[in-house]
Design a protein around this motif. Sequence first.
Motif, PDB file in Angstrom:
ATOM      1  N   SER A 175     -37.438  -0.672  32.357  1.00 57.95           N
ATOM      2  CA  SER A 175     -37.742  -1.217  33.674  1.00 57.95           C
ATOM      3  C   SER A 175     -37.582  -0.136  34.736  1.00 57.95           C
ATOM      4  N   GLU A 176     -38.481  -0.150  35.726  1.00 57.47           N
ATOM      5  CA  GLU A 176     -38.447   0.847  36.794  1.00 57.47           C
ATOM      6  C   GLU A 176     -37.822   0.246  38.040  1.00 57.47           C
ATOM      7  N   SER A 177     -37.050   1.079  38.748  1.00 55.87           N
ATOM      8  CA  SER A 177     -36.472   0.659  40.012  1.00 55.87           C
ATOM      9  C   SER A 177     -36.310   1.870  40.909  1.00 55.87           C
ATOM     10  N   VAL A 178     -36.019   1.621  42.177  1.00 52.30           N
ATOM     11  CA  VAL A 178     -35.808   2.687  43.144  1.00 52.30           C
ATOM     12  C   VAL A 178     -34.338   2.652  43.537  1.00 52.30           C
ATOM     13  N   LEU A 179     -33.669   3.801  43.419  1.00 51.99           N
ATOM     14  CA  LEU A 179     -32.257   3.899  43.733  1.00 51.99           C
ATOM     15  C   LEU A 179     -32.048   4.852  44.899  1.00 51.99           C
ATOM     16  N   LYS A 180     -31.106   4.535  45.777  1.00 54.27           N
ATOM     17  CA  LYS A 180     -30.708   5.451  46.835  1.00 54.27           C
ATOM     18  C   LYS A 180     -29.506   6.219  46.311  1.00 54.27           C
ATOM     19  N   LEU A 181     -29.679   7.526  46.110  1.00 52.09           N
ATOM     20  CA  LEU A 181     -28.631   8.347  45.521  1.00 52.09           C
ATOM     21  C   LEU A 181     -28.444   9.628  46.302  1.00 52.09           C
ATOM     22  N   SER A 182     -27.257  10.190  46.205  1.00 49.87           N
ATOM     23  CA  SER A 182     -27.038  11.529  46.730  1.00 49.87           C
ATOM     24  C   SER A 182     -27.575  12.515  45.691  1.00 49.87           C
ATOM     25  N   ALA A 183     -27.646  13.780  46.049  1.00 48.46           N
ATOM     26  CA  ALA A 183     -28.171  14.798  45.131  1.00 48.46           C
ATOM     27  C   ALA A 183     -27.294  14.897  43.884  1.00 48.46           C
ATOM     28  N   GLU A 184     -25.969  14.787  44.068  1.00 44.51           N
ATOM     29  CA  GLU A 184     -25.058  14.868  42.919  1.00 44.51           C
ATOM     30  C   GLU A 184     -25.250  13.689  41.969  1.00 44.51           C
ATOM     31  N   ASP A 185     -25.387  12.485  42.521  1.00 42.56           N
ATOM     32  CA  ASP A 185     -25.596  11.304  41.683  1.00 42.56           C
ATOM     33  C   ASP A 185     -26.945  11.361  40.971  1.00 42.56           C
ATOM     34  N   ALA A 186     -27.956  11.897  41.635  1.00 42.62           N
ATOM     35  CA  ALA A 186     -29.270  12.015  41.015  1.00 42.62           C
ATOM     36  C   ALA A 186     -29.201  12.956  39.815  1.00 42.62           C
ATOM     37  N   GLU A 187     -28.501  14.059  39.952  1.00 47.14           N
ATOM     38  CA  GLU A 187     -28.339  14.982  38.822  1.00 47.14           C
ATOM     39  C   GLU A 187     -27.600  14.307  37.676  1.00 47.14           C
ATOM     40  N   ARG A 188     -26.606  13.504  38.014  1.00 48.57           N
ATOM     41  CA  ARG A 188     -25.832  12.799  36.987  1.00 48.57           C
ATOM     42  C   ARG A 188     -26.722  11.841  36.186  1.00 48.57           C
ATOM     43  N   HIS A 189     -27.722  11.250  36.840  1.00 47.02           N
ATOM     44  CA  HIS A 189     -28.660  10.340  36.163  1.00 47.02           C
ATOM     45  C   HIS A 189     -29.843  11.077  35.546  1.00 47.02           C
ATOM     46  N   GLY A 190     -29.879  12.389  35.707  1.00 51.72           N
ATOM     47  CA  GLY A 190     -30.966  13.170  35.129  1.00 51.72           C
ATOM     48  C   GLY A 190     -32.238  13.145  35.964  1.00 51.72           C
ATOM     49  N   LEU A 191     -32.134  12.899  37.264  1.00 48.32           N
ATOM     50  CA  LEU A 191     -33.297  12.830  38.141  1.00 48.32           C
ATOM     51  C   LEU A 191     -33.440  14.138  38.905  1.00 48.32           C
ATOM     52  N   SER A 192     -34.666  14.466  39.265  1.00 46.52           N
ATOM     53  CA  SER A 192     -34.921  15.704  40.003  1.00 46.52           C
ATOM     54  C   SER A 192     -35.785  15.378  41.223  1.00 46.52           C
ATOM     55  N   ASP A 193     -36.214  16.420  41.937  1.00 45.23           N
ATOM     56  CA  ASP A 193     -37.062  16.221  43.112  1.00 45.23           C
ATOM     57  C   ASP A 193     -38.423  15.629  42.740  1.00 45.23           C
ATOM     58  N   ASP A 194     -38.821  15.746  41.487  1.00 50.55           N
ATOM     59  CA  ASP A 194     -40.091  15.148  41.034  1.00 50.55           C
ATOM     60  C   ASP A 194     -40.018  13.622  41.048  1.00 50.55           C
ATOM     61  N   ASP A 195     -38.800  13.077  40.981  1.00 48.42           N
ATOM     62  CA  ASP A 195     -38.617  11.629  40.932  1.00 48.42           C
ATOM     63  C   ASP A 195     -38.427  11.009  42.313  1.00 48.42           C
ATOM     64  N   LEU A 196     -38.530  11.800  43.372  1.00 48.42           N
ATOM     65  CA  LEU A 196     -38.358  11.276  44.724  1.00 48.42           C
ATOM     66  C   LEU A 196     -39.492  10.336  45.092  1.00 48.42           C
ATOM     67  N   VAL A 197     -39.164   9.317  45.848  1.00 48.26           N
ATOM     68  CA  VAL A 197     -40.162   8.367  46.352  1.00 48.26           C
ATOM     69  C   VAL A 197     -40.586   8.853  47.726  1.00 48.26           C
ATOM     70  N   GLU A 198     -41.883   8.896  47.981  1.00 47.05           N
ATOM     71  CA  GLU A 198     -42.392   9.335  49.270  1.00 47.05           C
ATOM     72  C   GLU A 198     -41.991   8.323  50.328  1.00 47.05           C
ATOM     73  N   SER A 199     -41.576   8.802  51.490  1.00 46.32           N
ATOM     74  CA  SER A 199     -41.124   7.897  52.545  1.00 46.32           C
ATOM     75  C   SER A 199     -42.280   7.103  53.138  1.00 46.32           C
ATOM     76  N   GLY A 200     -43.484   7.654  53.168  1.00 47.39           N
ATOM     77  CA  GLY A 200     -44.644   6.958  53.721  1.00 47.39           C
ATOM     78  C   GLY A 200     -45.461   6.304  52.639  1.00 47.39           C
TER      79      GLY A 200
END
Length: 75
Positions: free
Chosen positions: A16-41
């Motif tokens: 299942s896909e979801s959008v999470l609000k994370l800090s940079a450290e938490d994103a690294e902990r989940h294995g996420l990178s800048d490629d996984d960012l959601v566009e603000s617009g």
Amino acid sequence: MSGPLRKYRYTSPGGSESVLKLSAEDAERHGLSDDDLVESGSSVKAAPPTPNKARTAAANKARTPRGKGGAGGGD
């Protein structure tokens, strides 16, 4: 706090896909990178809430409830 929160697109192990609000450290902990960012617009908008449904009326409004007295209510 460890910095500003950013929105990341996350796919759980179950698929299942979801959008999470994370800090940079938490994103690294989940294995996420800048490629996984959601566009603000993002052009995707939330669905409008469904209107409330009207309740159905009581079957017999003229009847006095049990224990409240009235005609034939066991006064």
